[in-house]
Design an enzyme around this catalytic site. Structure first.
Site, PDB file in Angstrom:
ATOM      1  N   GLY A  15       0.787  -1.225   0.000  1.00 64.15           N
ATOM      2  CA  GLY A  15       0.000   0.000   0.000  1.00 64.15           C
ATOM      3  C   GLY A  15       0.825   1.284   0.000  1.00 64.15           C
ATOM      4  N   ILE A  16       0.368   2.261   0.765  1.00 68.45           N
ATOM      5  CA  ILE A  16       0.987   3.590   0.779  1.00 68.45           C
ATOM      6  C   ILE A  16       2.431   3.509   1.273  1.00 68.45           C
ATOM      7  CG2 ILE A  16       0.873   5.890   1.846  1.00 68.45           C
ATOM      8  CD1 ILE A  16      -2.227   5.481   1.974  1.00 68.45           C
TER       9      ILE A  16
ATOM     10  N   ASP B 204       6.618  -5.401  14.910  1.00 64.28           N
ATOM     11  CA  ASP B 204       5.263  -4.897  15.154  1.00 64.28           C
ATOM     12  C   ASP B 204       5.417  -3.569  15.890  1.00 64.28           C
ATOM     13  OD1 ASP B 204       2.699  -4.442  16.379  1.00 64.28           O
ATOM     14  OD2 ASP B 204       2.245  -6.572  16.082  1.00 64.28           O
TER      15      ASP B 204
ATOM     16  N   TYR C 126     -10.629   4.941  14.759  1.00 58.04           N
ATOM     17  CA  TYR C 126      -9.683   5.314  13.701  1.00 58.04           C
ATOM     18  C   TYR C 126      -9.503   6.830  13.673  1.00 58.04           C
ATOM     19  CZ  TYR C 126      -7.507   5.668   9.093  1.00 58.04           C
ATOM     20  OH  TYR C 126      -6.639   5.951   8.067  1.00 58.04           O
TER      21      TYR C 126
ATOM     22  N   LYS D  45      -6.194   9.086  14.485  1.00 59.45           N
ATOM     23  CA  LYS D  45      -5.584   9.963  13.475  1.00 59.45           C
ATOM     24  C   LYS D  45      -5.574  11.424  13.954  1.00 59.45           C
ATOM     25  CE  LYS D  45      -4.354   6.804  10.576  1.00 59.45           C
ATOM     26  NZ  LYS D  45      -2.938   6.555  10.273  1.00 59.45           N
TER      27      LYS D  45
ATOM     28  N   VAL E 171      -7.567   6.019  -0.699  1.00 57.97           N
ATOM     29  CA  VAL E 171      -6.503   5.501  -1.557  1.00 57.97           C
ATOM     30  C   VAL E 171      -6.790   4.033  -1.872  1.00 57.97           C
ATOM     31  CG1 VAL E 171      -3.996   5.230  -1.767  1.00 57.97           C
ATOM     32  CG2 VAL E 171      -4.915   7.037  -0.304  1.00 57.97           C
TER      33      VAL E 171
ATOM     34  N   THR F 221      -5.928   0.789  -1.735  1.00 56.92           N
ATOM     35  CA  THR F 221      -5.043  -0.194  -1.094  1.00 56.92           C
ATOM     36  C   THR F 221      -5.935  -1.264  -0.458  1.00 56.92           C
ATOM     37  OG1 THR F 221      -5.100   0.871   1.072  1.00 56.92           O
ATOM     38  CG2 THR F 221      -3.394   1.645  -0.445  1.00 56.92           C
TER      39      THR F 221
END
Ligand SMILES: NC(=O)c1ccc[n+]([C@@H]2O[C@H](COP(=O)([O-])OP(=O)(O)OC[C@H]3O[C@@H](n4cnc5c(N)ncnc54)[C@H](OP(=O)(O)O)[C@@H]3O)[C@@H](O)[C@H]2O)c1
Length: 255
Positions: free
Chosen positions: A21-22, A67, A161, A165, A193, A195
């Site tokens: 992904g990103i 991790d 989430y 953020k 995006v 992904t």
């Protein structure tokens, strides 16, 4: 001052969540810009694939399986990076998760804590490890925290989430002030995006259409369209930018 200010030649960049992904796009573009890359995530095979793609493009990279919720593993990853490349100049806090989509009234505390611990605490843990080492060598550095439009506006049904953020955005501003002038700290806030992360919403035609209606550019981004801003923020072209939140969202949060 020329375009060489966008180069990352001679820099070492540790990118978390670089297995796909990103994060993978950022790792590839940073390598293309001249950085040696330390690609970090949990999935060994996918990380090796990122490193192979960087090698194939003529870049330099190593994989570190860790991790971001595991303090000793993160310290060991920085040790490994320093053994390979002497020091780490750029940290990209990109690893993230969002396993909950639903009414916050039904959210259990374990899920809340898990999302906060990966997205917010994980980013802080890596930032602290990075900054201590920059201090030890009396050096300079740059941190790029991958937040989200969910760090600047609320997103219904994504309470943990968006909380994580928004925490990243607050952390970015605070660390930028606290660690200036040695370490610049900026956030990058992508919109939607293409992904694995957004596979669920893209597969649901109704939700997908609803989201596209909210995005003036009428499409989700490719990961590469996010990566360029990370390269800019990491390098000398952004030498006077710190504590900023750079939204790259096709206009989503502009209205
Ligand atoms: N896609 C979007 O629309 C979008 C929009 C705004 C912001 N973002 C943010 O962009 C970042 C990357 O998202 P993405 O879309 O590229 O997601 P993705 O494809 O799911 O990739 C997430 C990356 O994070 C790593 N990761 C997850 N948990 C980890 C942990 N505990 N420790 C270490 N690595 C971990 C994953 O690797 P392993 O599974 O191998 O560990 C993977 O490399 C996230 O912070 C996300 O919140 C994404």
């Amino acid at each position: 001052m020329g375009l060489e200010r966008f180069s990352l030649d001679g820099r070492v960049a540790l990118v978390t969540g670089a297995s796909r992904g990103i994060g993978e796009a950022i790792a590839l573009e940073m390598a293309e810009a001249g950085a040696s890359v330390v690609a970090l995530a949990r999935s060994e095979g996918d990380l090796e694939a990122t490193v192979e793609r960087i090698d194939a493009g003529g870049g330099v990279a190593i994989a570190c399986t860790a991790d971001v919720t595991d303090g000793p593993a993160i310290a060991a990853a920085f040790d490994r990076a320093e053994e390979a490349f002497d020091s780490v100049d750029v940290l990209v806090n990109n690893a993230g998760t969002n396993p909950y989509f639903g009414d916050a009234k039904n959210l259990d505390i374990e899920t809340w804590e898990h999302i906060i611990s990966v997205n917010a605490t994980g980013a802080f843990r890596c930032a602290r490890e990075f900054a201590r080492r920059v201090d030890e060598r009396d050096g300079e550095g740059a941190i790029v925290n991958v937040a989200s439009v969910g760090g600047v506006v609320g997103l219904p049904y994504q309470a943990p989430y968006t909380a994580s953020k928004h925490a990243i955005v607050g952390l970015t501003r605070t660390l930028a002030v606290e660690w200036a002038p040695d370490i610049r700290v900026n956030a990058l806030a992508p919109g939607y995006v293409k992904t694995e992360f957004t596979e669920g919403v893209r597969d649901n035609e109704a939700i997908h259409e609803e989201l596209l209606d909210e995005i003036p550019q009428d499409r989700f981004a490719d990961p590469e369209e996010i990566a360029g801003t990370a390269v800019y923020l990491a390098g000398d072209a952004a030498s006077y930018a710190t504590g900023e939140v750079h939204v790259v969202d096709g206009g989503y949060a502009a209205h």
